[in-house]
Structures are given as C-alpha cells and as structure tokens.
Design an enzyme around this catalytic site. Structure first.
Site, short mmCIF file in Angstrom:
data_model
loop_
_atom_site.label_atom_id
_atom_site.label_comp_id
_atom_site.label_asym_id
_atom_site.label_seq_id
_atom_site.Cartn_x
_atom_site.Cartn_y
_atom_site.Cartn_z
N GLY A 183 0.85 -1.20 0.00
CA GLY A 183 0.00 0.00 0.00
C GLY A 183 0.88 1.24 0.00
N GLY A 271 -1.70 -1.88 6.75
CA GLY A 271 -2.89 -1.08 7.02
C GLY A 271 -2.91 -0.54 8.43
CG HIS A 444 5.03 26.47 -22.71
ND1 HIS A 444 4.79 25.12 -22.92
CD2 HIS A 444 6.16 26.75 -23.37
CE1 HIS A 444 5.75 24.64 -23.70
NE2 HIS A 444 6.60 25.60 -23.99
C1 LIG Z 1 15.52 32.38 -22.94
C2 LIG Z 1 14.03 32.48 -23.05
C3 LIG Z 1 13.23 31.82 -22.14
C4 LIG Z 1 11.85 31.88 -22.23
N1 LIG Z 1 11.11 31.21 -21.29
C5 LIG Z 1 9.75 31.26 -21.36
C6 LIG Z 1 8.97 30.56 -20.44
O1 LIG Z 1 9.47 29.86 -19.55
N2 LIG Z 1 7.62 30.61 -20.55
C7 LIG Z 1 7.02 31.36 -21.52
O2 LIG Z 1 5.81 31.38 -21.56
N3 LIG Z 1 7.75 32.03 -22.42
C8 LIG Z 1 9.11 32.01 -22.37
N4 LIG Z 1 9.83 32.68 -23.31
C9 LIG Z 1 9.11 33.48 -24.32
C10 LIG Z 1 8.59 32.57 -25.43
O3 LIG Z 1 9.66 31.91 -26.03
C11 LIG Z 1 7.80 33.38 -26.44
O4 LIG Z 1 6.78 34.11 -25.81
C12 LIG Z 1 7.17 32.49 -27.49
O5 LIG Z 1 8.13 31.75 -28.19
C13 LIG Z 1 6.34 33.33 -28.47
O6 LIG Z 1 5.78 32.50 -29.43
P1 LIG Z 1 5.42 33.04 -30.88
O7 LIG Z 1 4.73 31.91 -31.54
O8 LIG Z 1 4.74 34.32 -30.77
O9 LIG Z 1 6.79 33.33 -31.59
P2 LIG Z 1 8.20 32.64 -31.70
O10 LIG Z 1 8.37 31.51 -30.78
O11 LIG Z 1 9.18 33.74 -31.63
O12 LIG Z 1 8.17 32.01 -33.15
C14 LIG Z 1 8.16 32.78 -34.29
C15 LIG Z 1 8.67 31.95 -35.43
O13 LIG Z 1 8.45 32.66 -36.62
C16 LIG Z 1 9.55 32.50 -37.48
N5 LIG Z 1 9.55 33.62 -38.38
C17 LIG Z 1 9.72 34.93 -38.08
N6 LIG Z 1 9.61 35.68 -39.18
C18 LIG Z 1 9.39 34.86 -40.22
C19 LIG Z 1 9.17 35.03 -41.61
N7 LIG Z 1 9.15 36.23 -42.15
N8 LIG Z 1 8.95 33.95 -42.37
C20 LIG Z 1 8.96 32.70 -41.81
N9 LIG Z 1 9.15 32.48 -40.53
C21 LIG Z 1 9.34 33.55 -39.72
C22 LIG Z 1 10.72 32.44 -36.56
O14 LIG Z 1 11.80 31.75 -37.16
C23 LIG Z 1 10.16 31.70 -35.38
O15 LIG Z 1 10.39 30.32 -35.47
C24 LIG Z 1 11.24 32.63 -23.26
C25 LIG Z 1 12.03 33.28 -24.20
C26 LIG Z 1 13.41 33.21 -24.11
C27 LIG Z 1 14.23 33.91 -25.13
#
Ligand SMILES: Cc1cc2nc3c(=O)[nH]c(=O)nc-3n(C[C@H](O)[C@H](O)[C@H](O)COP(=O)(O)OP(=O)(O)OC[C@H]3O[C@@H](n4cnc5c(N)ncnc54)[C@H](O)[C@@H]3O)c2cc1C
Ligand SMILES: Cc1cc2nc3c(=O)[nH]c(=O)nc-3n(C[C@H](O)[C@H](O)[C@H](O)COP(=O)(O)OP(=O)(O)OC[C@H]3O[C@@H](n4cnc5c(N)ncnc54)[C@H](O)[C@@H]3O)c2cc1C
Lengths: 468, 470
Positions: A183, A271, A444
């Site tokens: 248990g 138990g 997230h």
């Molecule tokens: C070190 C670090 C830690 C973080 N930790 C957290 C956390 O713990 N929790 C949290 O909630 N958030 C965290 N964040 C923030 C989080 O990563 C962002 O808020 C999130 O990724 C935003 O998502 P998004 O879809 O808006 O854009 P993004 O994740 O920035 O994705 C945008 C995508 O679009 C692509 N792209 C851009 N322009 C073009 C174009 N013209 N053509 C084609 N593709 C393009 C880029 O390559 C990219 O892949 C963290 C950020 C960093 C830097």
C-alpha cells in the site's frame, strides 16, 4: 461540577489540533489532550512529516545519480545515519514545537497524558508527568486517530520486525529489507530504504501495488519500483522466523510455489486500524462499526449528542487533510454554525517516485457504480516540461460526465503530482466542466499543462497529442 | 510575380512555426481548413529552439546539481561531480530534437503543409517565400502572422556570439564561463543567471532600474533576491552599461550609476544581454497587406488586425510575451478564421519565473487592484509554516491572495515557492471560475503539499487561519 472547558479534544493530530484551533478562534474555551509532548499526532511525529522528509532525501539521492544524464557525475553517497536522523528530528521538533506555540497563543489548554472518558461530560487524564486529572467539558471531540495493524503470521517479538513508526526511526539501514504490504505506506518506505541502500523486497498479497488505486496511474510507478527492488505480487507471507543473524520469511508465491526469503529487517505495513480501545467508549455508550470506525453524521456528531468524532477514527479515507477538514467542521458545528461535511472530492497523494495523486471518481469506481464516464488520458511523453525534466513516464487523466462535461475525477502520476492535483480538486468542487479547464490558460512550460491537455482531449481538441 | 512563376493556393497561411503559429495551424487543420505553415527556421519557434525549453533544461540540471550538493548538509556525503557542459548540451539538444519532431509529426498528422522559407507579403492575399530552392508564391484567403520576437540588442553592447551573448548563444555554450555578467534583471536574466551560478559560474546581474523583475510584486521578488545572494550572485541595481571592450582575456564593461556618478569597470569572461524582446516585423512587408508597421501588430479580441483577412498572434502582438499566451491566441485566431465564434477573453494569464524559488503570478496584484478602484483584502502566507516546506528543505517563500473586500471574489494570486510554476494553475482556474476565498478554503488540499499554501491563505483571508495566527 462546573464545566472546566467548553470543548475537550481528545487526540492532538491534524484532526484534533485543527478542531481545537478553529474552536478557540470561534471563542470557545478549549482543552486539547494528547499523549505527545506537543500537538502533531501520527502525522507529524510518525507519519506524513518524517516520511516526506526522508522521501525528499531519497529523491535527491536518486537525482544525484540520475543527473549523470545531464552530464554531471556525483560519487556514490555515504550516509551518516545519525546526522540524517537528527535532520529529520529537527523538522519534526520545529513543526510540533510550532503547533505547541500556536496552541498557547490561541489560549488552547494543552494537557499531556492519556485520556479516557469517565462520564458523559468528564474525561480523566493520566498525566504524562504523573498523577491524574479530571476535566469536565460541554462538548468533546474524539480524534484518537489510528494505529498500525499487523498479521498473525508476522507476530514475532523482535527489534528487527518494524511497523511504520519503527521504520521512520532510522535505527539502521538493513542490508536486506522485506516490506510486507504494498500500500502507500509500504511503497513510500520501500522507496526510502532502497534509496538509502537496502536491498528491498516488497511482498503484496493482491495482484498489484497500491491496491485500490487506478491501474493506469500505478503502472509507471510499478515499472520504476520494479527496477529498484524486487516486487512480489500475489504473494503471502506464511511464517516469519528469526535466527541469531537474520530473519526468514516463508513466502507462498503467486504460482503456488514456496520460497524462504532471508532478510535483516521486516517492515509490516498492512494497514491501519482506528484507535478506540481504552478511551472509555462504553461509558459514552458508543460502539465502533464493523470496520472499527466511530459512526458520525454530517456534522461529525456521534450517537451521543455532545460527542463528535473526526479523523482516522471516524472513517475512510484515513488522511491528514480529511481529518483537518472534519476538525474544522466539527468545531464550527459545536460553535453553533450551520455546516456540513460534504466534500465533492478528497485528494489522495502517494509520495513515491513518481508521485501518484487522484481526486474524485476513479475509473474503477465508475465501473462499479455503472456510472457512464468519458476518460481522457494525456501521456507525459508529449509534455515539453516533462521532457526537460527527463521524466516522460507520467500520465494525467480526467474523467468527465459524457453529457454535461462535468469534471468527475482527476488522476495524475509523475513528479509533482501531489501539487498538480489541487487544480483538479478545485475543478470538481467548483463544478467545472472540461471546457473550463481547457480554456484556463496554463503557463508554459509546466506540468500543469498536462491537466489542460487532458481536458482538451476530452472535448476533442488536444493540441500536443491525438487520440483519446 | 512574373509569368511562369508557380502560385500555390491555400485557404489559410500561417507565418511562423512557434507556439502561436503551430497551435493555430493545428487547430485550423482540425477544423477542416487547408493550411500552409511557413517557417524560416525550425518548428517550435523561439520557445522550443532557444527559449522556454532549452532554458528549463538548463535550470532543471542546475537545480538537481544544487540539491545534490546540499545532501552534505543532511548527513549524506557525495563528492560533487564536475559539471560537463557538453553533456548538458547533448541532453538539451536531445530534448529539443524530440519535441521538434513531435511538433512536425502533429502538423503532418493533421495534414498541415509545412514550408521552410522566409515569408514576405506581396499584397493582402499573397506572400512570397524565399526558400533554399528558390522563390515561391502563396495565395491565401486568410493569414495568421505569428512571427514572434527576437532578443533586443543594446547599441553599445552588440552581441558577437562569443564574448557578448544573447540567450540563444548562452544556451548553446559548450563550457561554463568562469565569470558571467548578466545585463538585465528581468525573468530571462534571472533564470539563466541563477542556473549558471548553481553550476559554478561567478555571476553578476546588472539592472538599470532600481528593482529586479520591475513589473512583479516586490514581496515576491524579495524572496528571489535573498536566494540569489545566498547563491553568491552579485545583484547591482540602478546601473547603466556604457560600453564594453572585448579583449583576449574577456570583456571589460564600463558602467555608471543610473542616477549619475563615477564610472566603474567590471571584468567578465562572458556577458549575457537579456534586456527585452522586439516583435519580428522587419522585412515582412506588412504594409503591403495594408497594415501599419508599428513596433508591434495591434489586434482585437478575435486576433484580427486592421486588415479583415489578416490575423496576428503571439509575441508579434506585444506583451506579455509568453508562450502560453501565444498558443491561446493562436487557438482563437484559428477558430475565428474557420468561421467559429471565439474570443481571447482570458481573465487571467499566469506568468512564471523559473527562479529559485519559482515565482508565479496571475490576475491582479494588490497594487493593480487598488489602482483599478477595488477595495481589497490581501493576505500573505509564509511558506515556512507548512510541513511540506520543511520536509522538502525549501522553507523560504510566500503566497499571496488578493480578493475583493466585500464579496471575497478572488482578484489575483502570487506565489514564490518550490513548485510555484505548477501551483499557479489552481489559482488561474479559480480566477476563471470566479471563485471566492470560501471556495478555496472549502476545497480540501492534500497534506503535506505546497498547495496547502492556497488553502491556508484563503482561510487567513476569512479570518480562520490554521497554521498561522490571525
Ligand atoms: C531564454 C528564453 C526563455 C523563455 N522562457 C519562457 C517561459 O518559460 N515561458 C514562456 O511562456 N515564455 C518564455 N519565453 C518566451 C517565449 O519563447 C515566447 O513568448 C514564445 O516563443 C512566443 O511565441 P510566438 O509563436 O509568438 O513566436 P516565436 O516563438 O518567436 O516564433 C516565431 C517563429 O516565426 C519564425 N519567423 C519569423 N519571421 C518569419 C518570416 N518572415 N517567415 C517565416 N518564418 C518567420 C521564426 O523563425 C520563429 O520560429 C522565453 C524566451 C526566451 C528567449
Ligand atoms: C508512515 C505514515 C505516512 C503517512 N503519510 C500521510 C500523508 O502523506 N498524507 C496524509 O494525508 N496522511 C498520511 N498518513 C496518515 C495520517 O498520518 C493520518 O491520516 C492522520 O494523522 C490522522 O489524523 P488524526 O487527527 O485522525 O489522528 P492521529 O494523527 O493519529 O492523532 C491521534 C493522536 O491521538 C493521540 N491519542 C490517541 N488516543 C489517546 C488517548 N487516549 N489519550 C491521549 N491521546 C491519545 C495519539 O497519540 C495521537 O497523537 C500517514 C500515516 C503514516 C503512518
């Protein structure tokens, strides 16, 4: 004789002290009687707290070895048992001392000794420091808790045969430990001793670990425990013998064969039994039911109008938070408030690695009661956070009413499950539907997202997983 | 477009494969739309490739390491292992790869057409995509812009990826810097600075304002600051970086007090710049789709921009720049694009800092609530009053609830404690459900867990505390 106290509480565990504190805050004069130096009961002195202190150490010990997968190598640990014991004692002392202080600050009179009812409104206490005292009361709450059970086959007078209390004393780390009973207490303490270095064998008479717990939830734990110790299911200990150097347990295995298992200590965790002996129940004209519990109504009142019962002595589940909740209800009822004990869900947590937690309806109960449920499972393999932790073996599961969408039950296996279940309990208590949980934004990257994903799966829109 | 160029048709185009874009694409596909997703880099976006996931992998490893070293204090001698950052990097790369391929599978499983390349608007219904094998055109009925954000650079501290690093460079390091200077005391700077300190770097955090995490309740931040000090991290607030000189030996940073005063020099092996993020709009040509190229894209609660067929979600729409906000917005945009009724009306967006202890907030802080005219009841519960905290050897921390004085309806919650990142989910649900202090107090919380902090706080708010006094 005038009442010396409005309320007498017999037993100072989480049920008793919660009742005493709440009653004092409501303005009653309160006397709390317990055999221990301070309030705390089983939970603080020889249950939840010491076990969780040691389980924390066990989990860090395991981490220190598993961190190798992150590229960090630690040496094999060397354990100074006295220091560890002192550490555990310090935690217990600090918490129970704190409760003693809270009792004083609330003007709860604390009497250390063993009490038994000597009349319908008097209790006699054999005081810990000698002598006896009679206390007259208006109302009383019985909160005497429970005691470990044993089995006839295991009845052997020996320092090497332990109950959970002895196991938590950390007398030694036996080279070979046999745990009888799989248990939650057996599983938790097996985890502790395996981490401290014992070769552990767990013997469980039913077909699975944690009997009664949802099998989906138990599976990841069983897999992990199976790697760290020997687990014998469907196995019975028929006899226990002792020689000068070791213990011998005669086992009847699942396949009908016999095995003699040598070990250096045996933990009996089969138990717990409600503690009603020797407290003068007959004087109150109260009798326990077939399972040994004191029958109570929704206010936790017994058949005697001024006597209440709460906690382990008043029925299942035998859990500290259920005891505290009942304690508050009883105190408020005695203070004249309109209250009732009617929780929609009581969470249960097993603090193994991984942790297992559930609340509300389980799949098994749904089957038994022929309740129609929709079940959604979210495997942690699809969770980003679980992946960063290197722990993809978890599972989150939600049971809902297929017509209304109401959340009926939540079950979680994985590190931190004990914390994650709180959201599930609130969802059930608030009458949330799966959509409410799915729409509530979960940060997230966290493990709580698994609850959201399971809710999303329920309504057919899981993001990171498909299928139900 | 010139004659002969192929124009691909798609019902819905999603630009950017981060948590905003890929969730939008998945949901739209689930609703039966024909979806094309354009991503110039790797699927998963900043979050998966250079943000949330890699940083949390570092942090998890640093926490394990730190806790394991702490075993000595409780009678268990372990010889602290050497930190081999290449091992950590390998593990992290494995995690990222696994999750990236998970996203790829989900997208292909739902029939989303994924194109690798860089998108640029030609007009309101067409984009050009620059891919390795040339230029292609996509004609669409609707588009979701989810191009995210990138690390802000400081003119006087240009990142070179060697000595002066952005978070993405830092998270790819193969060896731990001996002396690390973090410029920026926001959540990213604190998270990465803490991890580096635990793994063995000497860390200094420089912050321009007079507070770490300037947006966050100081009662919660205080706990983090105390712990940073215990870990040997030097925190210097009110400091401005003037210039940097990069040499063979490392970096010399010239700093001055923000309020003026004598300059100082600070030597570091590497400098991490974490001073905020800017929306990715450069080169996207949103003007050609009829949008103003502001610093961010403005959207309504259906995620629509000023152009009727153009949606935007995630970091490109401004703050809070958080992955879960991006995903929920992506979800809403997909629903609206598919003709459903949906809106982003979240009562509560939780925010988590993976500091030590973790810090999480949701809803209104006490100050915000008062500013909005509420009469509030605020309670603070010390984590050390919980059995779980002592048993888990993490006794520092505090939980706070803000409720409406009269009705007891919860307005906000904050917690700085072990497991805060997971504990905030319960209060988020509570806010979404309009729960009162009574509701939380009447809900049984498992013992012994950290989640009892919410229960105790609610009891305290009702004047019925258990493990503390009124
Ligand atoms: C070190 C670090 C830690 C973080 N930790 C957290 C956390 O713990 N929790 C949290 O909630 N958030 C965290 N964040 C923030 C989080 O990563 C962002 O808020 C999130 O990724 C935003 O998502 P998004 O879809 O808006 O854009 P993004 O994740 O920035 O994705 C945008 C995508 O679009 C692509 N792209 C851009 N322009 C073009 C174009 N013209 N053509 C084609 N593709 C393009 C880029 O390559 C990219 O892949 C963290 C950020 C960093 C830097
Ligand atoms: C190893 C172990 C681990 C556990 N872990 C957990 C866990 O993680 N979570 C959880 O919820 N529960 C756990 N439990 C169960 C939990 O301890 C009980 O449910 C809880 O303590 C019940 O509270 P109670 O107030 O009913 O009684 P108890 O805590 O049993 O307290 C009863 C008190 O009454 C005193 N008493 C009895 N008779 C008399 C008398 N005649 N005179 C004076 N004093 C008397 C006893 O000495 C005792 O102090 C665990 C139990 C064990 C053994």
């Amino acid at each position: 004789m005038p009442n010396e106290t409005d309320l007498l509480v017999l037993g100072g565990g989480p049920g008793g002290y919660a009742a005493a504190f709440a009653a004092a805050d409501l303005g009653l004069s309160v006397t709390l009687v317990d055999a221990g130096e301070n309030p705390g009961g089983v939970c603080l002195y020889r249950g939840c707290i010491p076990s969780k202190t040691l389980l924390h150490v066990a989990s860090v010990l395991r981490e220190s070895q598993e961190i190798a997968s992150f590229g960090v190598r630690f040496s094999a640990p060397e354990i100074d048992l006295d220091a560890l014991k002192a550490q555990k004692e310090a935690v217990v002392q600090r918490l129970t001392g704190g409760l003693g202080q809270l009792a004083r600050q609330r003007k709860v009179r604390y009497v250390q000794g063993r009490g038994r009812f000597s009349g319908r409104s008097t209790l006699t206490v054999d005081l810990a420091d000698g002598g006896a005292q009679e206390i007259a009361f208006g109302h009383a709450i019985i909160a005497t808790g429970s005691l470990p059970r044993t089995l006839p086959a295991l009845a052997l007078e020996s320092r090497r045969v332990w109950d959970s209390t002895a196991a938590l004393e950390l007398r030694e780390v036996p080279r070979r430990l046999l745990v009888v009973g799989g248990g939650y207490i057996g599983a938790e303490l097996a985890t502790v001793y395996a981490a401290l270095g014992s070769e552990v064998t767990v013997v469980e008479v039913t077909q699975g670990l944690l009997p009664g717990v949802d099998e989906d939830l138990v599976r990841p734990l069983a897999q992990r425990m199976g790697k760290e110790m020997r687990v014998l299911l469907g196995t019975r200990v028929e006899h226990l013998g002792e020689s000068a150097s070791e213990l011998t347990a005669d086992l009847l295995l699942q396949d009908g064969s016999h095995e003699s298992l040598m070990c250096d200590a045996v933990l009996v965790s089969v138990g717990r039994a409600p503690q009603t002996a020797g407290i003068g129940l007959e004087v109150l004209q109260l009798a326990p039911d077939a399972q040994g519990f004191l029958p109570v109504d929704a206010q936790r009142r017994t058949a005697a109008a001024n006597i209440y019962a709460i906690g382990d002595v008043a029925g299942q589940p035998m859990l500290a938070h259920k005891a505290s909740h009942e304690g508050r209800i009883a105190a408020e009822a005695i203070a004249g408030r309109k209250v009732a004990y009617e929780p929609a869900a009581i969470p249960a947590v097993v603090f193994t690695d991984p942790e297992i937690a559930w609340a509300g309806l389980t799949e098994r109960e749904a089957k038994q009661r022929a309740t129609k449920v929709q079940v959604a499972r979210f495997p942690w393999a699809a969770s980003g956070r679980a992946t960063t932790l290197g722990r993809q073996d978890g599972l989150t599961k939600i049971l809902t009413d297929p017509d209304s969408g109401l959340v009926l039950g939540v079950g979680i296996t994985g590190p931190g499950a004990g914390e994650l279940i709180a959201e599930g309990v609130l969802a059930i208590e608030m009458g949330a539907v799966a959509e409410d949980v799915a729409r509530s934004i979960h940060p997230h990257p966290t493990l709580s997202e698994t609850v959201m994903e399971a809710a999303e799966a329920t309504i057919g829109r899981a993001t990171h997983f498909y299928g139900r | 477009m010139v004659v002969g160029e192929i124009v691909n048709q798609t019902e819905l185009l999603v630009i950017g494969g981060g948590p905003g874009g890929y969730v939008a694409a998945l949901r739209a596909a689930q609703l039966g739309m024909d979806v094309t997703l354009i991503e110039e880099g790797e699927l998963g976006g900043v979050c998966l490739q250079q943000g949330c996931i890699p940083s949390k992998t570092w942090i998890a490893a640093a926490d394990d390491y730190e806790r394991a070293k702490g075993l000595t204090a409780i009678g268990i001698a372990v010889e602290a292992g050497r930190v081999d950052l290449s091992g950590l990097r390998q593990f992290k790369d494995g995690v990222v790869q696994q999750l990236t391929s998970g996203v790829r599978q989900l997208l292909s499983g739902r029939g989303v057409h994924v194109v690798k390349g860089r998108a640029e608007f030609i007009n309101a219904t067409t984009t050009a995509v620059e891919a390795s094998d040339g230029r292609q055109f996509y004609h669409f009925a609707q588009v979701i812009i989810a191009t995210g954000s990138r690390a802000r650079q400081l003119a006087n501290l240009p990142a070179d990826g060697e000595r002066i690093l952005l978070p993405k460079h830092f998270l790819a390091l193969g060896a731990l810097p001996h002396r690390l200077c973090v410029v920026g005391g926001g959540y990213i700077g604190i998270e990465l600075g803490t991890a580096a300190a635990k793994l063995g770097s000497e860390v200094t955090i420089l912050e321009y304002t007079d507070r770490l995490l300037p947006q966050t309740d100081p009662d919660l931040v205080r706990v983090v600051e105390r712990r940073l000090r215990e870990l040997g991290v030097v925190v210097r607030k009110g400091v401005q970086v003037e210039s940097a000189s990069v040499g063979e030996e490392g970096v010399a940073l010239q700093t001055t007090p923000a309020g003026g005063g004598a300059a100082e020099t600070l030597a570091a092996d590497r400098v991490l710049v974490a001073v905020g993020r800017d929306a990715n709009l450069e080169g996207l040509g949103v003007e050609k789709a009829g949008l103003a190229a502001g610093p961010v894209l403005t959207v309504d609660d259906r995620m629509r921009t000023a152009a009727p067929n153009v949606f935007a979600v995630g970091d490109v729409t401004g703050g809070p720049m958080l992955a879960h906000r991006a995903s929920h917005q992506g979800y809403v945009a997909a629903e609206v694009a598919a003709g459903r009724t949906a809106a982003f009306l979240a009562q509560a967006i939780p925010a988590v800092v993976f500091s030590d202890p973790e810090l999480a907030t949701v809803g209104l802080s006490e100050a915000d609530a008062v500013a909005q005219g509420y009469a509030v009841r605020t309670v603070q519960f010390p984590m050390r009053a919980l059995g779980r905290s002592l048993a888990g050897r993490s006794a520092s921390g505090v939980a706070k609830l803000v409720a409406d004085q009269e009705t007891g309806v919860l307005l906000g919650a904050g917690i700085c404690a072990a497991h805060a990142s997971d504990l905030i989910a319960e209060m988020t649900l509570a806010l979404e459900m309009g729960a009162t202090l009574e509701d939380v107090a009447g809900t049984i919380h498992a013992h012994p867990t950290y989640s009892e902090a919410w229960h105790e706080s609610a009891l305290l708010g009702l004047g019925q505390p258990l493990h503390v006094l009124k």
